[in-house]
Motif scaffolding. Structure first.
Motif, PDB file in Angstrom:
ATOM      1  N   LEU A 277      28.315  -2.956   2.550  1.00 26.39           N
ATOM      2  CA  LEU A 277      27.464  -4.125   2.720  1.00 26.39           C
ATOM      3  C   LEU A 277      26.048  -3.618   2.562  1.00 26.39           C
TER       4      LEU A 277
ATOM      5  N   CYS B  71      22.160  -9.843   2.224  1.00 24.44           N
ATOM      6  CA  CYS B  71      23.226  -8.849   2.358  1.00 24.44           C
ATOM      7  C   CYS B  71      24.262  -9.124   1.283  1.00 24.44           C
TER       8      CYS B  71
ATOM      9  N   TRP C 210      24.713 -11.331  11.387  1.00 23.08           N
ATOM     10  CA  TRP C 210      23.551 -10.459  11.475  1.00 23.08           C
ATOM     11  C   TRP C 210      23.407 -10.005  12.925  1.00 23.08           C
TER      12      TRP C 210
ATOM     13  N   CYS D 249      23.806  -6.246   8.714  1.00 27.78           N
ATOM     14  CA  CYS D 249      24.770  -7.226   8.260  1.00 27.78           C
ATOM     15  C   CYS D 249      26.168  -6.723   8.642  1.00 27.78           C
TER      16      CYS D 249
ATOM     17  N   THR E 272      26.973 -13.111  -1.047  1.00 32.95           N
ATOM     18  CA  THR E 272      25.720 -12.791  -0.382  1.00 32.95           C
ATOM     19  C   THR E 272      25.508 -13.699   0.826  1.00 32.95           C
TER      20      THR E 272
ATOM     21  N   GLY F 154      26.755  -2.931   7.335  1.00 32.60           N
ATOM     22  CA  GLY F 154      25.784  -2.338   6.448  1.00 32.60           C
ATOM     23  C   GLY F 154      25.003  -1.266   7.183  1.00 32.60           C
TER      24      GLY F 154
ATOM     25  N   GLU G  15      22.121  -4.404   2.744  1.00 31.20           N
ATOM     26  CA  GLU G  15      21.045  -5.289   3.178  1.00 31.20           C
ATOM     27  C   GLU G  15      19.763  -5.014   2.387  1.00 31.20           C
TER      28      GLU G  15
END
Length: 124
Positions: free
Chosen positions: A4, A22, A36, A96, A78, A115, A6
């Motif tokens: 992932l 993301c 998030w 993310c 996304t 992420g 960001e």
């Protein structure tokens, strides 16, 4: 491991806006709720916002309600976090995360993928 990625963090002044993105290129995206989280210096990671797979349901932590908006584009794999009226207290690394399943999710321990984070700094 599904990456992932960001983007969109930066240094802004109080009252400004930022939009985080993301991208999840390897994910069966619509099957996952997307979240998030954020982690401020010296603090634990905390939930910020979640959006369900279809994008029809969202949930926010109280401190960002009315200022932040989470959304997703399943055609682009996304998820976004629009952050308005930023405050110095919003300064943190924003992560993310993805959770396979229905509905929205708020616990970090439930997430399947993460992420690496993007730094948001809000100056007063």
């Amino acid at each position: 491991q599904v990456p992932l990625v960001e983007s969109g963090g930066g240094l802004v002044q109080a009252g400004d806006s930022l939009r985080l993105s993301c991208l999840a290129p390897g994910l069966d995206f619509s099957a996952y709720a997307m979240d998030w989280f954020r982690q401020a210096p010296g603090k634990e990671r905390e939930f910020v916002a979640s959006v369900n797979g279809p994008g029809s349901g969202t949930y926010y932590t109280d401190s960002v309600k009315g200022r932040f908006t989470i959304s997703r584009d399943n055609n682009k794999n996304t998820v976004y976090l629009q952050m308005d009226s930023l405050e110095p207290e919003d300064t943190a690394v924003y992560f993310c995360a993805a959770k396979r399943g229905l509905g929205v999710w708020t616990r970090a321990g439930d997430m399947n993928y993460w992420g690496k984070g993007t730094l948001v700094t809000v100056s007063s």
